[in-house]
Scaffold this motif. Structure first.
Motif, PDB file in Angstrom:
ATOM      1  N   HIS A   1       7.976 -42.144 -31.450  1.00  0.00           N
ATOM      2  CA  HIS A   1       6.887 -41.475 -30.732  1.00  0.00           C
ATOM      3  C   HIS A   1       7.449 -40.580 -29.632  1.00  0.00           C
TER       4      HIS A   1
ATOM      5  N   THR B   1       3.952 -46.467 -43.040  1.00  0.00           N
ATOM      6  CA  THR B   1       3.601 -46.609 -44.458  1.00  0.00           C
ATOM      7  C   THR B   1       4.576 -45.795 -45.311  1.00  0.00           C
TER       8      THR B   1
ATOM      9  N   PRO C   1       0.960 -38.786 -34.498  1.00  0.00           N
ATOM     10  CA  PRO C   1       0.053 -39.686 -33.786  1.00  0.00           C
ATOM     11  C   PRO C   1      -0.069 -41.035 -34.479  1.00  0.00           C
TER      12      PRO C   1
HETATM   13  N1  LIG Z   1      -1.666 -53.005 -45.695  1.00  0.00           N
HETATM   14  C1  LIG Z   1      -2.604 -52.184 -45.242  1.00  0.00           C
HETATM   15  N2  LIG Z   1      -3.899 -52.300 -45.629  1.00  0.00           N
HETATM   16  C2  LIG Z   1      -4.857 -51.460 -45.198  1.00  0.00           C
HETATM   17  N3  LIG Z   1      -4.627 -50.435 -44.343  1.00  0.00           N
HETATM   18  C3  LIG Z   1      -3.366 -50.271 -43.913  1.00  0.00           C
HETATM   19  C4  LIG Z   1      -2.292 -51.122 -44.326  1.00  0.00           C
HETATM   20  N4  LIG Z   1      -1.134 -50.691 -43.732  1.00  0.00           N
HETATM   21  C5  LIG Z   1      -1.481 -49.629 -42.971  1.00  0.00           C
HETATM   22  N5  LIG Z   1      -2.805 -49.378 -43.069  1.00  0.00           N
HETATM   23  C6  LIG Z   1      -3.536 -48.288 -42.408  1.00  0.00           C
HETATM   24  O1  LIG Z   1      -2.870 -47.085 -42.712  1.00  0.00           O
HETATM   25  C7  LIG Z   1      -2.870 -46.211 -41.587  1.00  0.00           C
HETATM   26  C8  LIG Z   1      -1.457 -45.799 -41.275  1.00  0.00           C
HETATM   27  O2  LIG Z   1      -0.740 -46.904 -40.707  1.00  0.00           O
HETATM   28  P1  LIG Z   1       0.791 -46.771 -40.256  1.00  0.00           P
HETATM   29  O3  LIG Z   1       1.174 -48.067 -39.635  1.00  0.00           O
HETATM   30  O4  LIG Z   1       1.597 -46.278 -41.384  1.00  0.00           O
HETATM   31  O5  LIG Z   1       0.676 -45.629 -39.149  1.00  0.00           O
HETATM   32  P2  LIG Z   1       1.774 -45.132 -38.099  1.00  0.00           P
HETATM   33  O6  LIG Z   1       1.716 -43.651 -38.109  1.00  0.00           O
HETATM   34  O7  LIG Z   1       3.084 -45.767 -38.384  1.00  0.00           O
HETATM   35  O8  LIG Z   1       1.151 -45.707 -36.744  1.00  0.00           O
HETATM   36  P3  LIG Z   1       1.894 -46.176 -35.379  1.00  0.00           P
HETATM   37  O9  LIG Z   1       2.521 -44.944 -34.811  1.00  0.00           O
HETATM   38  O10 LIG Z   1       0.754 -46.681 -34.529  1.00  0.00           O
HETATM   39  O11 LIG Z   1       2.878 -47.245 -35.739  1.00  0.00           O
HETATM   40  C9  LIG Z   1      -3.572 -46.973 -40.457  1.00  0.00           C
HETATM   41  O12 LIG Z   1      -4.907 -46.535 -40.389  1.00  0.00           O
HETATM   42  C10 LIG Z   1      -3.497 -48.409 -40.884  1.00  0.00           C
HETATM   43  O13 LIG Z   1      -4.592 -49.143 -40.407  1.00  0.00           O
END
Ligand SMILES: Nc1ncnc2c1ncn2[C@@H]1O[C@H](COP(=O)(O)OP(=O)(O)OP(=O)(O)O)[C@@H](O)[C@H]1O
Length: 264
Positions: free
Chosen positions: A193, A49, A42
């Motif tokens: 996704h 990250t 999700p």
């Molecule tokens: N540089 C940052 N500073 C603070 N919080 C961050 C940073 N980068 C990511 N986050 C937070 O870390 C969490 C994970 O983000 P990430 O982009 O890795 O998720 P994702 O699973 O790839 O999401 P999506 O599928 O929507 O791309 C989120 O809550 C995001 O707001």
């Protein structure tokens, strides 16, 4: 083992609430050379990250990530990245975009040969003198893939590379990527996704849950290739993974809504 993610935790400092906000905890993944592994999960569970940390663009809060047994301490040419937006240089033509990052690494003749080879591999040799704005979104993404591969990385990290494309172009690029992967025998870690996309492409599908982000399932896809999108086995696996994800997506949405109300 090519890539080893060992007990990795990641948290960010939340300045407003003055607390560490955990993204994911205790992530353990091992990937063999030549494996094609997809990550599903999700929104917000930390997929991007995780890729950034493997790329060396972000640090882990705890735990180690090793490539070829060496802990990752920063970016390097042994890891190629392809993002949702191809981020190409608009003032250079297609061939120059591929040459740009490899110019310093290889001698001129060798770099030219590499560029020519990968242009042909992504079937863009006829467009080598075109500028980026003259290409479709799918063609631009093929340039980005060729550029990443031309560096000869040990692992290709792909973050939703086909998400912005229409369904037909997307399926066409999935087929092309598989053909390249089979020919070049690369290791690929692919975030998406789309459950179907993960199942068509991968040897393994890792499913992540949320709050905190963590691995909830690691499914081996023991089906021969090429796989048909409507194959019964694919549909059974798709239903199984959709069910796993549904609970996590609902949980993520519930948390977003409750945060919205708390902050209102
Ligand atoms: N540089 C940052 N500073 C603070 N919080 C961050 C940073 N980068 C990511 N986050 C937070 O870390 C969490 C994970 O983000 P990430 O982009 O890795 O998720 P994702 O699973 O790839 O999401 P999506 O599928 O929507 O791309 C989120 O809550 C995001 O707001």
């Amino acid at each position: 083992m090519l890539l080893e993610i060992e007990h990795v935790n990641k948290s960010y400092w939340d300045d407003k609430q003055q607390v560490h906000f955990p993204v994911f905890s205790d992530v353990m993944i091992s990937i063999n050379e030549n494996q094609f592994v997809s990550i599903l999960g999700p929104s917000g569970c930390g997929k991007s990250t995780l890729l950034s940390m493997i790329a060396g663009l972000e640090e882990t809060t705890e735990g180690t990530i090793k490539l070829n047994r060496e802990p990752i301490s920063g970016p390097g040419p042994d890891r190629g990245m392809v993002f949702q937006q191809p981020s190409l240089l608009p003032w250079l033509n297609v061939k120059e975009n591929i040459l740009f990052p490899i110019k310093k690494r290889f001698k001129k003749k060798e770099a030219e040969e590499q560029a020519a080879y990968f242009l042909q591999l992504v079937q863009l040799d006829k467009f080598q003198h075109h500028y980026i704005h003259e290409l479709s979104g799918g063609m631009q993404q093929r340039v980005a893939i060729a550029r990443a591969l031309a560096m000869n990385p040990k692992i290709l990290l792909m973050d939703e590379p086909f998400a912005a494309l229409d369904e037909q172009t997307r399926e066409n690029l999935q087929d092309k990527l598989l053909a390249i992967w089979q020919k070049k025998k690369k290791t690929i870690l692919f975030v998406t996704h789309s459950i179907k996309e993960a199942l068509i492409l991968s040897d393994r599908v890792i499913v992540m849950g949320t709050n905190p982000g963590r691995i909830i399932s690691d499914v081996n896809i023991n089906l021969s290739r090429p796989r048909k999108r409507e194959d019964e086995q694919i549909i059974i696996l798709e239903k199984k993974i959709r069910k796993l994800l549904k609970n996590e997506v609902n949980k993520a949405l519930k948390d977003v809504w409750s945060n919205e109300f708390q902050n209102a």
